[in-house]
Scaffold this motif. Structure first.
Motif, mmCIF file in Angstrom:
data_model
loop_
_atom_site.group_PDB
_atom_site.id
_atom_site.type_symbol
_atom_site.label_atom_id
_atom_site.label_comp_id
_atom_site.label_asym_id
_atom_site.label_seq_id
_atom_site.Cartn_x
_atom_site.Cartn_y
_atom_site.Cartn_z
ATOM 1 N N GLY A 67 -11.639 -25.498 -100.088
ATOM 2 C CA GLY A 67 -11.018 -26.708 -100.250
ATOM 3 C C GLY A 67 -11.084 -27.351 -98.617
ATOM 4 N N ARG A 68 -10.104 -27.846 -98.465
ATOM 5 C CA ARG A 68 -9.937 -28.627 -97.215
ATOM 6 C C ARG A 68 -8.779 -28.256 -96.242
ATOM 7 N NH1 ARG A 68 -14.560 -31.393 -95.835
ATOM 8 N NH2 ARG A 68 -12.928 -32.507 -94.505
ATOM 9 N N TYR A 69 -8.731 -26.899 -96.019
ATOM 10 C CA TYR A 69 -7.930 -26.116 -95.295
ATOM 11 C C TYR A 69 -8.495 -25.447 -94.112
ATOM 12 C CZ TYR A 69 -4.915 -27.027 -99.378
ATOM 13 O OH TYR A 69 -4.305 -27.566 -100.727
ATOM 14 N N LEU A 70 -7.704 -25.435 -93.013
ATOM 15 C CA LEU A 70 -8.184 -24.579 -91.733
ATOM 16 C C LEU A 70 -6.994 -23.845 -91.141
ATOM 17 C CD1 LEU A 70 -10.570 -24.007 -89.691
ATOM 18 C CD2 LEU A 70 -9.769 -26.057 -88.384
ATOM 19 N N PHE A 71 -7.148 -22.566 -90.996
ATOM 20 C CA PHE A 71 -6.350 -21.838 -90.378
ATOM 21 C C PHE A 71 -6.701 -21.422 -89.062
ATOM 22 C CE2 PHE A 71 -5.377 -21.273 -94.695
ATOM 23 C CZ PHE A 71 -4.154 -21.436 -95.193
ATOM 24 N N VAL A 72 -6.046 -21.562 -88.100
ATOM 25 C CA VAL A 72 -6.712 -20.993 -86.689
ATOM 26 C C VAL A 72 -5.296 -20.410 -85.831
ATOM 27 C CG1 VAL A 72 -8.099 -22.828 -86.524
ATOM 28 C CG2 VAL A 72 -6.235 -23.322 -85.571
ATOM 29 N N ARG A 73 -5.894 -19.506 -84.952
ATOM 30 C CA ARG A 73 -4.923 -18.859 -83.819
ATOM 31 C C ARG A 73 -5.350 -19.528 -82.485
ATOM 32 N NH1 ARG A 73 -5.555 -13.121 -83.962
ATOM 33 N NH2 ARG A 73 -3.810 -13.192 -85.367
ATOM 34 N N HIS A 74 -4.441 -20.434 -82.088
ATOM 35 C CA HIS A 74 -4.719 -21.105 -80.418
ATOM 36 C C HIS A 74 -4.791 -19.829 -79.703
ATOM 37 C CE1 HIS A 74 -4.287 -25.097 -81.976
ATOM 38 N NE2 HIS A 74 -3.625 -24.573 -82.979
ATOM 39 N N ALA A 75 -5.409 -20.332 -78.508
ATOM 40 C CA ALA A 75 -5.477 -19.522 -77.201
ATOM 41 C C ALA A 75 -4.286 -18.839 -76.770
ATOM 42 C CB ALA A 75 -6.030 -20.354 -76.066
ATOM 43 N N ASP A 76 -3.022 -19.826 -77.181
ATOM 44 C CA ASP A 76 -1.751 -19.241 -76.942
ATOM 45 C C ASP A 76 -1.246 -18.348 -77.722
ATOM 46 O OD1 ASP A 76 -0.999 -20.780 -78.990
ATOM 47 O OD2 ASP A 76 0.345 -22.057 -77.535
ATOM 48 N N SER A 132 -13.318 -25.633 -79.045
ATOM 49 C CA SER A 132 -13.780 -26.151 -77.722
ATOM 50 C C SER A 132 -12.516 -25.616 -76.665
ATOM 51 C CB SER A 132 -13.879 -27.549 -77.583
ATOM 52 O OG SER A 132 -12.921 -28.249 -77.616
ATOM 53 N N HIS A 133 -11.343 -25.410 -77.157
ATOM 54 C CA HIS A 133 -10.165 -25.029 -76.413
ATOM 55 C C HIS A 133 -9.651 -23.599 -76.708
ATOM 56 C CE1 HIS A 133 -9.289 -29.028 -75.081
ATOM 57 N NE2 HIS A 133 -9.643 -29.615 -76.256
ATOM 58 N N GLY A 134 -10.586 -22.779 -77.377
ATOM 59 C CA GLY A 134 -10.400 -21.429 -77.222
ATOM 60 C C GLY A 134 -9.811 -20.985 -78.514
ATOM 61 N N ALA A 135 -9.591 -21.674 -79.780
ATOM 62 C CA ALA A 135 -9.035 -21.423 -80.992
ATOM 63 C C ALA A 135 -10.052 -20.987 -81.809
ATOM 64 C CB ALA A 135 -8.438 -22.582 -81.658
ATOM 65 N N PHE A 136 -9.903 -19.946 -82.791
ATOM 66 C CA PHE A 136 -10.865 -19.289 -83.378
ATOM 67 C C PHE A 136 -10.225 -19.309 -84.920
ATOM 68 C CE2 PHE A 136 -8.921 -15.695 -81.763
ATOM 69 C CZ PHE A 136 -8.392 -14.790 -82.865
ATOM 70 N N VAL A 146 -4.575 -29.153 -92.717
ATOM 71 C CA VAL A 146 -4.764 -29.686 -94.165
ATOM 72 C C VAL A 146 -5.461 -31.082 -93.933
ATOM 73 C CG1 VAL A 146 -3.893 -30.033 -96.314
ATOM 74 C CG2 VAL A 146 -2.980 -28.272 -94.963
ATOM 75 N N ASP A 147 -6.607 -31.075 -94.613
ATOM 76 C CA ASP A 147 -7.187 -32.681 -95.146
ATOM 77 C C ASP A 147 -6.906 -32.860 -96.282
ATOM 78 O OD1 ASP A 147 -8.654 -34.728 -94.666
ATOM 79 O OD2 ASP A 147 -10.665 -33.756 -94.447
ATOM 80 N N TRP A 148 -5.842 -33.368 -96.903
ATOM 81 C CA TRP A 148 -5.743 -33.868 -98.233
ATOM 82 C C TRP A 148 -6.595 -35.009 -98.472
ATOM 83 C CZ3 TRP A 148 0.318 -33.573 -98.069
ATOM 84 C CH2 TRP A 148 0.759 -32.295 -98.180
ATOM 85 N N THR A 149 -6.994 -35.278 -99.690
ATOM 86 C CA THR A 149 -7.580 -36.596 -100.379
ATOM 87 C C THR A 149 -6.465 -37.374 -100.401
ATOM 88 O OG1 THR A 149 -7.209 -35.806 -102.508
ATOM 89 C CG2 THR A 149 -9.130 -35.257 -101.731
ATOM 90 N N PRO A 150 -6.866 -38.753 -100.438
ATOM 91 C CA PRO A 150 -5.744 -39.768 -100.597
ATOM 92 C C PRO A 150 -4.927 -39.703 -101.706
ATOM 93 C CG PRO A 150 -7.886 -40.965 -99.817
ATOM 94 C CD PRO A 150 -8.170 -39.212 -100.181
ATOM 95 N N GLY A 151 -5.228 -39.249 -102.962
ATOM 96 C CA GLY A 151 -4.642 -39.149 -104.064
ATOM 97 C C GLY A 151 -3.592 -38.218 -103.952
#
Length: 53
Positions: A25-34, A14-18, A41-46
């Motif tokens: 798994g639970r990882y996301l790599f993005v390039r922000h608008a700048d 919503s802020h222009g990142a893609f 990273v969304d790690w599990t509690p363990g």
């Protein structure tokens, strides 16, 4: 480290990142608008306990 990867993805978009790459798994790599590139990273509690103590 984030608690809710889907919410982070929606907020960033919503802020222009893609999304550059979505790794299995639970990882996301993005390039922000700048132009900055960030890995979220969304790690599990363990894993959090093992990695961070």
């Amino acid at each position: 480290m984030v608690d809710d990867l889907a919410a982070v993805r929606a907020t960033l978009a919503s802020h222009g990142a893609f999304e550059l790459t979505s790794v299995t798994g639970r990882y996301l790599f993005v390039r922000h608008a700048d132009g900055s590139e960030v890995e979220y990273v969304d790690w599990t509690p363990g894993i959090s306990v093992r990695m961070l103590g």
